[in-house]
Scaffold this active site. Structure first.
Site, PDB file in Angstrom:
ATOM      1  N   PHE A 144       1.128   3.366  -5.659  1.00  0.00           N
ATOM      2  CA  PHE A 144       0.272   2.430  -6.572  1.00  0.00           C
ATOM      3  C   PHE A 144      -1.088   3.253  -6.560  1.00  0.00           C
ATOM      4  O   PHE A 144      -1.462   3.757  -5.595  1.00  0.00           O
ATOM      5  CB  PHE A 144       0.018   1.211  -5.801  1.00  0.00           C
ATOM      6  CG  PHE A 144      -0.574   0.249  -6.548  1.00  0.00           C
ATOM      7  CD1 PHE A 144      -0.040  -0.486  -7.672  1.00  0.00           C
ATOM      8  CD2 PHE A 144      -1.980  -0.150  -6.208  1.00  0.00           C
ATOM      9  CE1 PHE A 144      -0.792  -1.438  -8.530  1.00  0.00           C
ATOM     10  CE2 PHE A 144      -2.538  -0.950  -7.040  1.00  0.00           C
ATOM     11  CZ  PHE A 144      -1.970  -1.640  -8.133  1.00  0.00           C
ATOM     12  N   ASP A 221       2.140   0.477   2.712  1.00  0.00           N
ATOM     13  CA  ASP A 221       1.608  -0.676   1.883  1.00  0.00           C
ATOM     14  C   ASP A 221       2.810  -1.605   1.831  1.00  0.00           C
ATOM     15  O   ASP A 221       3.842  -1.217   1.189  1.00  0.00           O
ATOM     16  CB  ASP A 221       1.192   0.178   0.710  1.00  0.00           C
ATOM     17  CG  ASP A 221       0.809  -0.882  -0.339  1.00  0.00           C
ATOM     18  OD1 ASP A 221       1.265  -2.154  -0.262  1.00  0.00           O
ATOM     19  OD2 ASP A 221      -0.016  -0.398  -1.235  1.00  0.00           O
ATOM     20  N   TYR A 246      -0.900 -12.433  -2.848  1.00  0.00           N
ATOM     21  CA  TYR A 246      -1.107 -13.266  -4.158  1.00  0.00           C
ATOM     22  C   TYR A 246       0.213 -13.071  -4.969  1.00  0.00           C
ATOM     23  O   TYR A 246       0.278 -13.482  -6.042  1.00  0.00           O
ATOM     24  CB  TYR A 246      -2.167 -12.827  -5.079  1.00  0.00           C
ATOM     25  CG  TYR A 246      -2.544 -11.491  -5.030  1.00  0.00           C
ATOM     26  CD1 TYR A 246      -1.685 -10.587  -5.944  1.00  0.00           C
ATOM     27  CD2 TYR A 246      -3.882 -10.823  -4.398  1.00  0.00           C
ATOM     28  CE1 TYR A 246      -2.226  -9.018  -5.976  1.00  0.00           C
ATOM     29  CE2 TYR A 246      -4.001  -9.694  -4.560  1.00  0.00           C
ATOM     30  CZ  TYR A 246      -3.314  -8.864  -5.246  1.00  0.00           C
ATOM     31  OH  TYR A 246      -3.705  -7.342  -5.397  1.00  0.00           O
ATOM     32  N   LYS A 247       1.375 -12.161  -4.266  1.00  0.00           N
ATOM     33  CA  LYS A 247       2.336 -11.893  -4.971  1.00  0.00           C
ATOM     34  C   LYS A 247       3.367 -12.892  -4.465  1.00  0.00           C
ATOM     35  O   LYS A 247       3.514 -13.973  -4.748  1.00  0.00           O
ATOM     36  CB  LYS A 247       3.066 -10.413  -4.633  1.00  0.00           C
ATOM     37  CG  LYS A 247       1.932  -9.550  -5.402  1.00  0.00           C
ATOM     38  CD  LYS A 247       2.297  -8.029  -5.052  1.00  0.00           C
ATOM     39  CE  LYS A 247       1.446  -7.022  -5.169  1.00  0.00           C
ATOM     40  NZ  LYS A 247       0.909  -6.633  -6.765  1.00  0.00           N
ATOM     41  N   ARG A 396       8.898  -4.466 -16.438  1.00  0.00           N
ATOM     42  CA  ARG A 396       9.133  -4.690 -14.951  1.00  0.00           C
ATOM     43  C   ARG A 396       9.288  -6.211 -15.082  1.00  0.00           C
ATOM     44  O   ARG A 396       8.776  -7.011 -15.391  1.00  0.00           O
ATOM     45  CB  ARG A 396       7.827  -4.350 -14.093  1.00  0.00           C
ATOM     46  CG  ARG A 396       8.255  -4.258 -12.669  1.00  0.00           C
ATOM     47  CD  ARG A 396       7.021  -3.876 -11.760  1.00  0.00           C
ATOM     48  NE  ARG A 396       6.032  -4.970 -11.856  1.00  0.00           N
ATOM     49  CZ  ARG A 396       4.952  -4.750 -11.195  1.00  0.00           C
ATOM     50  NH1 ARG A 396       4.736  -3.863 -10.213  1.00  0.00           N
ATOM     51  NH2 ARG A 396       4.254  -5.668 -11.287  1.00  0.00           N
TER      52      ARG A 396
HETATM   53  C1  LIG Z   1       1.558  -1.854  -4.123  1.00  0.00           C
HETATM   54  C2  LIG Z   1       0.163  -2.145  -4.233  1.00  0.00           C
HETATM   55  N1  LIG Z   1      -0.924  -1.600  -3.447  1.00  0.00           N
HETATM   56  C3  LIG Z   1      -2.068  -2.008  -3.492  1.00  0.00           C
HETATM   57  C4  LIG Z   1      -2.449  -3.076  -4.520  1.00  0.00           C
HETATM   58  C5  LIG Z   1      -4.165  -3.174  -4.751  1.00  0.00           C
HETATM   59  O1  LIG Z   1      -4.418  -4.563  -3.945  1.00  0.00           O
HETATM   60  P1  LIG Z   1      -5.746  -5.290  -4.148  1.00  0.00           P
HETATM   61  O2  LIG Z   1      -5.972  -5.110  -5.814  1.00  0.00           O
HETATM   62  O3  LIG Z   1      -5.652  -6.543  -3.573  1.00  0.00           O
HETATM   63  O4  LIG Z   1      -6.506  -4.427  -3.465  1.00  0.00           O
HETATM   64  C6  LIG Z   1      -1.399  -3.445  -5.315  1.00  0.00           C
HETATM   65  C7  LIG Z   1      -1.991  -4.467  -6.407  1.00  0.00           C
HETATM   66  O5  LIG Z   1      -1.080  -5.027  -7.101  1.00  0.00           O
HETATM   67  C8  LIG Z   1      -0.256  -3.084  -5.303  1.00  0.00           C
HETATM   68  O6  LIG Z   1       0.877  -3.721  -5.985  1.00  0.00           O
END
Ligand SMILES: Cc1ncc(COP(=O)(O)O)c(C=O)c1O
Length: 422
Positions: A144, A221, A246-247, A396
């Protein structure tokens, strides 16, 4: 748009009819079907295929939040901090550890955003590596964006070298790849358990072991796996982990993240953002920083109590439903989505950018086609079918085991087919 093989109309109708029967049958057999009605909006025809970006709210959430405003904030006022709120990040962390992470108490906490938590954990992991020759950080090209940017920034700050794993965009990082890039120079490995684009599920225990064999520490992560895939962080000996709430945990937009620090690192935990809430005896307001013992030392500023309220409902539900049943449904959902892909979308030139082997994928699939764009997805949103677009040409399809029905999946994927047939 390149349509390779148009199915003849009669056959296509038969295929849809038989998929409709399959969907109805799968919904009837679904042991978690009763959970769907516990979420707001599931009684409408809308097809929500993006719960892996933002989960639906539970029906109990409005009352939980209202009760907090009325009785907690409104009734207890500042006393609420001493009576409950100061302990909430750890109390919810413990419940999350028990219900979702496979973590015994005292190792998980709710705080900050995933980005900030990852920054703190990567820096804490680097601080825990007591060997100046270990100056390499391992990451992968398909992680990500926030993860990649953070590691790039930290490498610049600390004068470290980045070792990139070149990942197949339709798959994910393998144990062999990790073994190839790690060695006596590796300090920390940062990877996603479920890849945000392909949905590939990495072999967390084996990769953790591979990193440890090389003498390195691992930060995972877990954004796309917390609440969708069974985890046993303690059992796998994971060092550090972070994830969103939040997912699949339905915490709501911007709800705070979680951090996991294995207890063997807690006594020497050295995170980089020294704030008063992470200090021993925060309210002494004393000179100098001395970290609070245990996972509390991970905090920096005032915990976002409001943002922690909604996720508690989902944690209760997960404890009742069990992660084993949730994972089982997740596999059925993605398997059914791939069945629909094979029947209806592959003949139209769509490619599956997700592993076919259930053990190698999380709870979403990605479909690639040269004609897919932000505009394609925006038009679907207008029609109350809500997947997500992932650059450069992917749609997706995220499947939330507690709230997604099989009929909802079929309805959404038929809308993708309709866009292609335009
Ligand atoms: C795999 C992954 N890592 C990190 C993040 C970042 O999270 P945040 O915006 O809460 O910092 C996300 C956000 O969707 C994500 O999907």
């Amino acid at each position: 748009m390149s349509i390779q093989q148009q199915p003849v109309a009669g056959n296509a109708e038969d295929a849809v009819a038989s998929l409709q029967q399959r969907a109805a049958g799968l919904d009837r057999q679904d042991r978690l079907a009763h959970c769907r009605s516990l979420f707001i909006g599931t009684d409408t025809p809308l097809s929500y295929l993006d719960g892996n970006s933002l989960g639906r709210p539970l029906r109990r959430t409005p009352e939980d939040v209202a009760a907090f405003i009325r009785d907690g904030w409104g009734g207890r006022l500042i006393r609420g901090w001493d009576e409950e709120w100061l302990e909430l990040p750890q109390a919810i962390g413990d419940q999350l550890g028990r219900a979702v992470l496979g973590a015994s108490p005292g190792q998980a906490i709710i705080a900050d955003s995933t980005t900030v938590v990852l920054y703190k954990l990567i820096r804490a992991a680097l601080a825990a590596v007591q060997d100046a020759d270990r100056n390499e950080l391992v990451l992968d090209t398909e992680n990500f964006p926030t993860d990649r940017y953070l590691v790039e920034g930290i490498a610049l700050e600390e004068g470290l070298t980045l070792r990139w794993i070149e990942t197949d965009p339709a798959a994910g990082v393998t144990v062999d790849q990790v073994r190839q890039v790690t060695g006596p120079r590796t300090a920390v490995v940062l990877l996603s358990h479920v890849a945000y684009r392909s949905g590939h599920l990495a072999d967390l225990p084996a990769i953790t072991q591979a990193a440890h064999d090389a003498g390195a520490l691992v930060v995972w992560d877990l954004c796309h796996s917390a609440g969708s895939v069974e985890l046993d962080l303690d059992g796998a000996g994971v060092d550090f982990a972070a994830g969103c709430t939040y997912k699949y945990l339905n915490g709501g937009p911007g709800s705070p993240a979680f951090a996991y620090v294995n207890q063997r690192h807690l006594a020497t935990l050295n995170q980089p953002i020294w704030g008063w809430m992470g200090r021993k005896d925060a309210f002494e307001m004393a000179a100098g920083y001395e970290p609070a013992p245990g996972i509390r030392g991970f905090l920096s500023g005032t915990p976002a109590i409001f943002g922690m309220l909604a996720m508690r409902g989902t944690l209760d539900l997960i404890e009742e439903a069990t992660m084993a049943a949730i994972r089982e449904k997740s596999v059925r959902l993605t398997t059914f989505a791939i069945e629909i892909f094979d029947e209806l979308l592959a003949p139209l030139g769509v490619e599956l950018a997700t592993p076919r082997e259930p053990a190698e994928r999380g709870s979403h699939i990605t479909l690639d086609h040269p004609s897919f764009s932000k505009e394609t997805v925006a038009a679907m949103w207008e029609g109350d079918v809500i997947p997500d677009f992932r650059s450069p040409r992917g749609i997706r399809v995220g499947l939330s085991p507690l709230s997604t029905s099989f009929e909802e999946v079929l309805h959404g994927m038929l809308a993708i087919r309709d866009r292609l047939q335009g």
